[in-house]
Design a protein around this motif. Structure first.
Motif, PDB file in Angstrom:
ATOM      1  N   SER A  94      41.179  45.157  34.925  1.00 32.89           N
ATOM      2  CA  SER A  94      39.930  45.835  35.271  1.00 32.89           C
ATOM      3  C   SER A  94      39.099  44.991  36.236  1.00 32.89           C
ATOM      4  O   SER A  94      39.198  43.766  36.267  1.00 32.89           O
ATOM      5  CB  SER A  94      39.109  46.133  34.010  1.00 32.89           C
ATOM      6  OG  SER A  94      38.807  44.938  33.333  1.00 32.89           O
ATOM      7  N   VAL A  95      38.280  45.666  37.021  1.00 31.79           N
ATOM      8  CA  VAL A  95      37.352  44.997  37.934  1.00 31.79           C
ATOM      9  C   VAL A  95      36.213  44.412  37.100  1.00 31.79           C
ATOM     10  O   VAL A  95      35.779  45.036  36.126  1.00 31.79           O
ATOM     11  CB  VAL A  95      36.794  46.025  38.954  1.00 31.79           C
ATOM     12  CG1 VAL A  95      35.782  45.391  39.887  1.00 31.79           C
ATOM     13  CG2 VAL A  95      37.943  46.642  39.745  1.00 31.79           C
ATOM     14  N   PRO A  96      35.720  43.208  37.405  1.00 32.08           N
ATOM     15  CA  PRO A  96      34.553  42.687  36.671  1.00 32.08           C
ATOM     16  C   PRO A  96      33.451  43.748  36.607  1.00 32.08           C
ATOM     17  O   PRO A  96      33.160  44.395  37.621  1.00 32.08           O
ATOM     18  CB  PRO A  96      34.129  41.470  37.505  1.00 32.08           C
ATOM     19  CG  PRO A  96      35.392  41.026  38.187  1.00 32.08           C
ATOM     20  CD  PRO A  96      36.181  42.270  38.443  1.00 32.08           C
ATOM     21  N   LEU A  97      32.873  43.917  35.435  1.00 31.78           N
ATOM     22  CA  LEU A  97      31.987  45.054  35.190  1.00 31.78           C
ATOM     23  C   LEU A  97      30.837  45.155  36.197  1.00 31.78           C
ATOM     24  O   LEU A  97      30.529  46.244  36.689  1.00 31.78           O
ATOM     25  CB  LEU A  97      31.437  44.990  33.757  1.00 31.78           C
ATOM     26  CG  LEU A  97      30.696  46.236  33.273  1.00 31.78           C
ATOM     27  CD1 LEU A  97      31.578  47.478  33.357  1.00 31.78           C
ATOM     28  CD2 LEU A  97      30.205  46.041  31.847  1.00 31.78           C
ATOM     29  N   LYS A  98      30.227  44.020  36.524  1.00 34.97           N
ATOM     30  CA  LYS A  98      29.100  44.038  37.473  1.00 34.97           C
ATOM     31  C   LYS A  98      29.557  44.581  38.831  1.00 34.97           C
ATOM     32  O   LYS A  98      28.864  45.397  39.456  1.00 34.97           O
ATOM     33  CB  LYS A  98      28.547  42.614  37.615  1.00 34.97           C
ATOM     34  CG  LYS A  98      27.263  42.520  38.422  1.00 34.97           C
ATOM     35  CD  LYS A  98      26.751  41.089  38.451  1.00 34.97           C
ATOM     36  CE  LYS A  98      25.533  40.954  39.348  1.00 34.97           C
ATOM     37  NZ  LYS A  98      25.068  39.548  39.439  1.00 34.97           N
ATOM     38  N   LEU A  99      30.742  44.148  39.293  1.00 33.44           N
ATOM     39  CA  LEU A  99      31.277  44.615  40.574  1.00 33.44           C
ATOM     40  C   LEU A  99      31.685  46.081  40.491  1.00 33.44           C
ATOM     41  O   LEU A  99      31.444  46.855  41.424  1.00 33.44           O
ATOM     42  CB  LEU A  99      32.474  43.759  40.995  1.00 33.44           C
ATOM     43  CG  LEU A  99      33.198  44.177  42.282  1.00 33.44           C
ATOM     44  CD1 LEU A  99      32.245  44.136  43.477  1.00 33.44           C
ATOM     45  CD2 LEU A  99      34.412  43.294  42.535  1.00 33.44           C
ATOM     46  N   ALA A 100      32.283  46.468  39.364  1.00 41.42           N
ATOM     47  CA  ALA A 100      32.708  47.864  39.184  1.00 41.42           C
ATOM     48  C   ALA A 100      31.527  48.815  39.315  1.00 41.42           C
ATOM     49  O   ALA A 100      31.607  49.846  39.996  1.00 41.42           O
ATOM     50  CB  ALA A 100      33.383  48.044  37.818  1.00 41.42           C
ATOM     51  N   VAL A 101      30.412  48.461  38.686  1.00 38.83           N
ATOM     52  CA  VAL A 101      29.222  49.322  38.740  1.00 38.83           C
ATOM     53  C   VAL A 101      28.624  49.309  40.141  1.00 38.83           C
ATOM     54  O   VAL A 101      28.203  50.347  40.660  1.00 38.83           O
ATOM     55  CB  VAL A 101      28.177  48.893  37.678  1.00 38.83           C
ATOM     56  CG1 VAL A 101      26.865  49.644  37.862  1.00 38.83           C
ATOM     57  CG2 VAL A 101      28.739  49.136  36.276  1.00 38.83           C
ATOM     58  N   GLU A 257      21.158  47.161  32.644  1.00 37.98           N
ATOM     59  CA  GLU A 257      21.608  46.785  31.294  1.00 37.98           C
ATOM     60  C   GLU A 257      22.564  45.593  31.349  1.00 37.98           C
ATOM     61  O   GLU A 257      22.468  44.663  30.553  1.00 37.98           O
ATOM     62  CB  GLU A 257      22.303  47.982  30.639  1.00 37.98           C
ATOM     63  CG  GLU A 257      22.580  47.797  29.165  1.00 37.98           C
ATOM     64  CD  GLU A 257      23.179  49.049  28.528  1.00 37.98           C
ATOM     65  OE1 GLU A 257      24.023  48.895  27.628  1.00 37.98           O
ATOM     66  OE2 GLU A 257      22.816  50.170  28.942  1.00 37.98           O
ATOM     67  N   ILE A 258      23.471  45.606  32.334  1.00 39.91           N
ATOM     68  CA  ILE A 258      24.432  44.507  32.485  1.00 39.91           C
ATOM     69  C   ILE A 258      23.701  43.223  32.858  1.00 39.91           C
ATOM     70  O   ILE A 258      23.970  42.149  32.296  1.00 39.91           O
ATOM     71  CB  ILE A 258      25.489  44.857  33.556  1.00 39.91           C
ATOM     72  CG1 ILE A 258      26.379  45.997  33.056  1.00 39.91           C
ATOM     73  CG2 ILE A 258      26.344  43.645  33.911  1.00 39.91           C
ATOM     74  CD1 ILE A 258      27.171  46.682  34.159  1.00 39.91           C
ATOM     75  N   MET A 259      22.747  43.311  33.789  1.00 40.39           N
ATOM     76  CA  MET A 259      21.992  42.126  34.217  1.00 40.39           C
ATOM     77  C   MET A 259      21.186  41.545  33.062  1.00 40.39           C
ATOM     78  O   MET A 259      21.113  40.330  32.884  1.00 40.39           O
ATOM     79  CB  MET A 259      21.076  42.486  35.388  1.00 40.39           C
ATOM     80  CG  MET A 259      21.835  42.703  36.686  1.00 40.39           C
ATOM     81  SD  MET A 259      20.818  43.429  38.001  1.00 40.39           S
ATOM     82  CE  MET A 259      19.596  42.148  38.242  1.00 40.39           C
ATOM     83  N   THR A 260      20.575  42.423  32.265  1.00 39.62           N
ATOM     84  CA  THR A 260      19.791  41.972  31.104  1.00 39.62           C
ATOM     85  C   THR A 260      20.685  41.274  30.095  1.00 39.62           C
ATOM     86  O   THR A 260      20.326  40.222  29.546  1.00 39.62           O
ATOM     87  CB  THR A 260      19.082  43.183  30.437  1.00 39.62           C
ATOM     88  OG1 THR A 260      18.265  43.828  31.408  1.00 39.62           O
ATOM     89  CG2 THR A 260      18.230  42.729  29.267  1.00 39.62           C
ATOM     90  N   THR A 261      21.863  41.844  29.857  1.00 33.85           N
ATOM     91  CA  THR A 261      22.816  41.256  28.908  1.00 33.85           C
ATOM     92  C   THR A 261      23.263  39.878  29.383  1.00 33.85           C
ATOM     93  O   THR A 261      23.354  38.936  28.588  1.00 33.85           O
ATOM     94  CB  THR A 261      24.050  42.171  28.742  1.00 33.85           C
ATOM     95  OG1 THR A 261      23.604  43.462  28.321  1.00 33.85           O
ATOM     96  CG2 THR A 261      25.021  41.612  27.728  1.00 33.85           C
TER      97      THR A 261
END
Length: 278
Positions: A94-101, A257-261
């Protein structure tokens, strides 16, 4: 040397005014008048569309040439290739979540622009999403795009089965929401790194989507907001699918949400480190 091949021709890398460009060379089938007419129609349509589309998430049109022997379309060159090529190189990781979004937002913002002009792409898939050196994504291949009209007159089965909305597969009237369906599949690809319905042929996938309501399996650890976007985007009922303006808002919420996490995790990491003294 060609770096990609499509239904009617090949893509080559070239140089124009010192910049790398992509050159789509079209091969006009001489012994198939019907296919030749379709190619001519798609060539004219893609040139017209690309010449008028100006957005940071749409591939930039540079020029076109239509001579008896060679027809070509020249666009900016994507160093990273297509999203599908990128995912294949990652071997289903999978693509790193931050990059995927971030990349999903690029596609959604580009589609807000396309739909705002009253157009339908009709073949939104990872093969038609190009990755540039800054990892941003631009939408390409408008050869089968259409102005949204009364859809009884639209061509059925335009697009690619793994990404195709059920109403297109069934030759029913359709609208811009077919692109939203396809986006849901693309988002799943970004999150999982996998080919949709990879254990099925394209025809088997189409049958399963229409007759059994089958959709790709969402990972159990997927962010709820991303799971909701996918589920709504690929709903069998086009009216349930959100417009791309809403998709952008939901993805921006996911990004926050990802940045906050990440910030919370870093903070916890910092305070858990024992203090040292000299």
């Amino acid at each position: 040397m060609a770096f990609a091949q499509g239904a009617f021709g090949k893509l080559y890398k070239g140089t124009y005014k010192g910049e790398d460009v992509a050159i789509k060379l079209l091969e006009r089938p001489e012994n198939d008048p019907e296919r030749a007419q379709l190619m001519e129609q798609q060539f004219a349509q893609e040139v017209m569309m690309l010449a008028n589309l100006k957005h940071r998430n749409i591939v930039k049109f540079i020029g076109a040439c239509r001579k008896p022997v060679v027809w070509c379309i020249v666009t900016e060159y994507a160093k990273g290739g297509s999203l599908r090529q990128f995912l294949m190189k990652r071997q289903n990781r999978s693509v790193p979540l931050k990059l995927a979004v971030k990349q999903a937002l690029d596609v959604a913002r580009g589609m807000v622009y396309v739909h705002g002009l009253g157009l339908i792409h009709r073949d939104l898939k990872s093969d038609n999403l190009l990755i540039f050196s800054d990892k941003s994504i631009k939408i390409a291949d408008f050869g089968v795009a259409r102005i949204e009209v009364q859809t009884e007159g639209m061509t059925p089965e335009t697009g690619t089965y793994r990404w195709m909305a059920p109403e297109m597969i069934q030759h029913r009237p359709y609208n811009q929401k077919v692109d939203v369906y396809s986006f849901g599949i693309v988002l799943w690809e970004l999150i999982t790194g996998m080919l949709p319905f990879q254990n099925m042929t394209a025809v088997q996938a189409a049958f399963a989507v229409v007759n059994k309501g089958v959709r790709p399996v969402i990972p159990s650890d997927c962010l709820p907001v991303l799971s909701e976007i996918m589920t709504r985007c690929w709903d069998a009922n086009p009216n349930v699918r959100p417009p791309f303006t809403e998709v952008v808002r939901m993805l921006e919420n996911a990004e926050m949400e990802i940045m906050t996490t990440v910030r919370k995790a870093r903070f916890r990491c910092c305070i858990s480190q024992p203090m040292t003294t000299d």
